[in-house]
Design a protein around this motif. Structure first.
Motif, PDB file in Angstrom:
ATOM      1  N   GLN A 269      27.584  14.797  14.462  1.00  0.00           N
ATOM      2  CA  GLN A 269      27.035  13.447  14.524  1.00  0.00           C
ATOM      3  C   GLN A 269      26.838  13.101  16.002  1.00  0.00           C
ATOM      4  O   GLN A 269      27.744  13.275  16.806  1.00  0.00           O
ATOM      5  N   THR A 309      34.208  14.479   4.199  1.00  0.00           N
ATOM      6  CA  THR A 309      34.945  13.238   4.426  1.00  0.00           C
ATOM      7  C   THR A 309      34.353  12.508   5.623  1.00  0.00           C
ATOM      8  O   THR A 309      33.579  13.073   6.405  1.00  0.00           O
ATOM      9  N   ASP A 310      34.740  11.245   5.778  1.00  0.00           N
ATOM     10  CA  ASP A 310      34.303  10.422   6.909  1.00  0.00           C
ATOM     11  C   ASP A 310      35.239  10.533   8.099  1.00  0.00           C
ATOM     12  O   ASP A 310      35.082   9.814   9.083  1.00  0.00           O
ATOM     13  N   THR A 311      36.208  11.402   8.036  1.00  0.00           N
ATOM     14  CA  THR A 311      37.183  11.545   9.119  1.00  0.00           C
ATOM     15  C   THR A 311      36.550  12.263  10.309  1.00  0.00           C
ATOM     16  O   THR A 311      35.925  13.316  10.147  1.00  0.00           O
ATOM     17  N   VAL A 338      32.041  15.447  11.894  1.00  0.00           N
ATOM     18  CA  VAL A 338      32.347  14.704  10.676  1.00  0.00           C
ATOM     19  C   VAL A 338      31.577  15.394   9.558  1.00  0.00           C
ATOM     20  O   VAL A 338      30.355  15.548   9.652  1.00  0.00           O
ATOM     21  N   HIS A 340      30.910  14.568   6.427  1.00  0.00           N
ATOM     22  CA  HIS A 340      30.115  13.806   5.460  1.00  0.00           C
ATOM     23  C   HIS A 340      28.754  13.479   6.063  1.00  0.00           C
ATOM     24  O   HIS A 340      28.666  12.860   7.124  1.00  0.00           O
ATOM     25  N   TYR A 343      27.972   9.710   6.949  1.00  0.00           N
ATOM     26  CA  TYR A 343      28.913   9.011   7.839  1.00  0.00           C
ATOM     27  C   TYR A 343      28.188   8.011   8.737  1.00  0.00           C
ATOM     28  O   TYR A 343      27.129   8.304   9.294  1.00  0.00           O
ATOM     29  N   GLN A 344      28.782   6.824   8.886  1.00  0.00           N
ATOM     30  CA  GLN A 344      28.235   5.793   9.764  1.00  0.00           C
ATOM     31  C   GLN A 344      29.281   5.402  10.801  1.00  0.00           C
ATOM     32  O   GLN A 344      30.326   4.848  10.462  1.00  0.00           O
ATOM     33  N   PRO A 345      29.034   5.668  12.075  1.00  0.00           N
ATOM     34  CA  PRO A 345      29.992   5.314  13.118  1.00  0.00           C
ATOM     35  C   PRO A 345      29.979   3.814  13.395  1.00  0.00           C
ATOM     36  O   PRO A 345      29.062   3.093  12.970  1.00  0.00           O
ATOM     37  N   ARG A 376      22.124  13.241  13.130  1.00  0.00           N
ATOM     38  CA  ARG A 376      22.893  14.471  12.991  1.00  0.00           C
ATOM     39  C   ARG A 376      22.174  15.605  13.710  1.00  0.00           C
ATOM     40  O   ARG A 376      20.949  15.625  13.776  1.00  0.00           O
TER      41      ARG A 376
END
Length: 441
Positions: A269, A309-311, A338, A340, A343-345, A376
């Motif tokens: 990301q 995952t979003d981790t 990340v 996923h 994912y949105q930071p 991405r």
């Protein structure tokens, strides 16, 4: 041995795969779904047609890998369909710095591609009859307190053109905006630069002039006969081809997983700041001498990509800057691992961190108006994935480039050379590497 057997006029008997690629959307452009014919003219959406159109190649993805490849294939006489969800990318191509590190190759193969890239880009605008804004400028890889100048210089000794070590006074004379309280010196080397979006536009128009076709549609299913891919079904039509090549950037991993292909292809990301045109002038491309992002990418293979995952598993923040010819900048980059794809930071915190990092290196640019962008970025390890997937006949890959503006353009020509002659040394080498990886699945 020829790599490609062009499609005949026969009607293919196909079995529709059950896979649905749901994450490829349709383009909503000015309120209308649109398509483009060979002249580049917009066509109205025709709903419900199911005609089987036949091509030699279907190229999935119209970014900095897919468009050059589609153009090169069309140029050597293949009939090519280019499919994507959008005409204008909002991805790593759009927000890339546009750097062409033609100095950086460390193996004979990469060094040859670097030489070819520099030569190709020198005449590409004329060939495509469109702007690329290619230029050559200085790359300043800045040093900070705690850096080991000689050690970092040694890291680049194997490069085609190793950077030169400069002291602080010389660096500040080259770029007065750099912060003398932070910058202790730099490594410098000539570096290429293009405007990514304008280069894509030039490729697109050249491809269409050659008779290529671009369709904007959702890929819903793959067609296949046993393990052999023979085409795709979209929301608008069915397209048949004996050769399908995935060039879909960060979407490539999801596409391949739907048809049971698991290769070392990942994405990070990325977050960058983009400014409007500014009066402040920055002559070189500025980047840190420690390439922390490479170490981050090396961690990707240890992650569990099967359960996204979003981790945030790892991240680096690099305070760099490039100014384009129209005066706008790209500033900094946060790179995160990340798994996923959706994912949105945190946009506020991310912008604050980027501005704080820029303030340390280029303080005059820390508070300029800018908009945060998130995308991405695809990468493969250790090399880009180029060639045929032997376990899925009909499937080819052209993706995972860590330096796409340098390597994908000449490699697209080598790919097309393999198509027309049946042999190409560089394509053969990369194809063998890909097939070795494929055999380990």
């Amino acid at each position: 041995m020829a790599w490609i057997v062009p499609i005949s006029a026969r009607v293919l008997t196909v079995q529709i795969a059950l896979t649905t690629i749901a994450d490829w959307g349709l383009l909503l452009l000015a309120g209308n779904l649109q398509d483009y014919d060979r002249s580049g003219q917009s066509l109205a959406l025709i709903k419900g047609y199911t005609t089987m159109a036949h091509f030699d190649w279907i190229v999935l993805g119209a970014g900095i890998t897919g468009l050059p490849l589609a153009y090169e294939l069309q140029k050597v006489g293949q009939r090519v369909l280019l499919l994507d969800k959008v005409l204008a990318p909002v991805n790593a191509t759009a927000y890339g710095y546009g750097g062409v590190p033609y100095w950086s190759g460390t193996t004979p193969l990469l060094q040859q591609l670097c030489r070819e890239s520099r030569a190709l880009l020198g005449t590409l605008a004329q060939e495509l009859d469109g702007a690329t804004e290619y230029r050559e400028l200085d790359l300043l890889l800045y040093l900070q307190a705690g850096d080991d100048p000689q050690g970092l210089e040694q890291n680049f000794r194997a490069c085609l053109t190793p950077p030169t070590l400069l002291d602080q006074a010389t660096v500040l004379a080259l770029e007065p905006q750099l912060n003398p309280a932070i910058i202790t010196g730099a490594l410098t080397v000539p570096h290429g630069h293009i405007h990514p979006i304008k280069t894509l536009q030039a490729y697109r128009q050249a491809f269409l002039r050659l008779g290529g076709e671009i369709k904007l549609a959702t890929v819903q299913r793959f067609l296949h006969q046993g393990d052999t891919l023979t085409g795709v079904v979209t929301s608008r039509a069915t397209y048949a081809a004996p050769n399908i090549v995935v060039c879909a950037g960060a979407d490539s991993r999801a596409l391949l997983s739907r048809i049971g292909v698991d290769l070392p292809l990942y994405f990070s990301q990325a977050l960058v700041l983009q400014t409007p045109p500014l009066a402040q002038r920055l002559a070189p491309l500025v980047m840190p001498a420690r390439f922390a992002r490479l170490a981050l990418e090396a961690q990707a293979s240890s992650l569990d990509w099967s359960t996204p995952t979003d981790t945030v598993q790892a991240e680096v923040l690099e305070a760099g800057a490039i100014q384009f010819l129209d005066g706008h900048y790209l500033l900094g980059q946060i790179s995160q691992l990340v798994t996923h794809p959706a994912y949105q930071p945190d946009p506020i915190a991310s912008e604050q961190r980027l501005r704080a990092a820029i303030a340390q290196v280029l303080p005059n640019l820390a508070n300029v108006p800018a908009q945060l962008h998130h995308c991405r970025v695809a990468f493969a390890s250790p090399n880009p994935l180029v060639g045929q997937v032997k376990t899925r006949p009909g499937l080819y890959l052209f993706t995972g480039f860590s330096s796409p503006f340098c390597y994908s353009l000449p490699l697209a020509r080598h790919f097309a050379q393999a198509v027309t002659t049946g042999h190409d040394a560089i394509f053969t080498t990369l194809n063998q590497q890909l097939q070795a990886l494929d055999a380990k699945q």
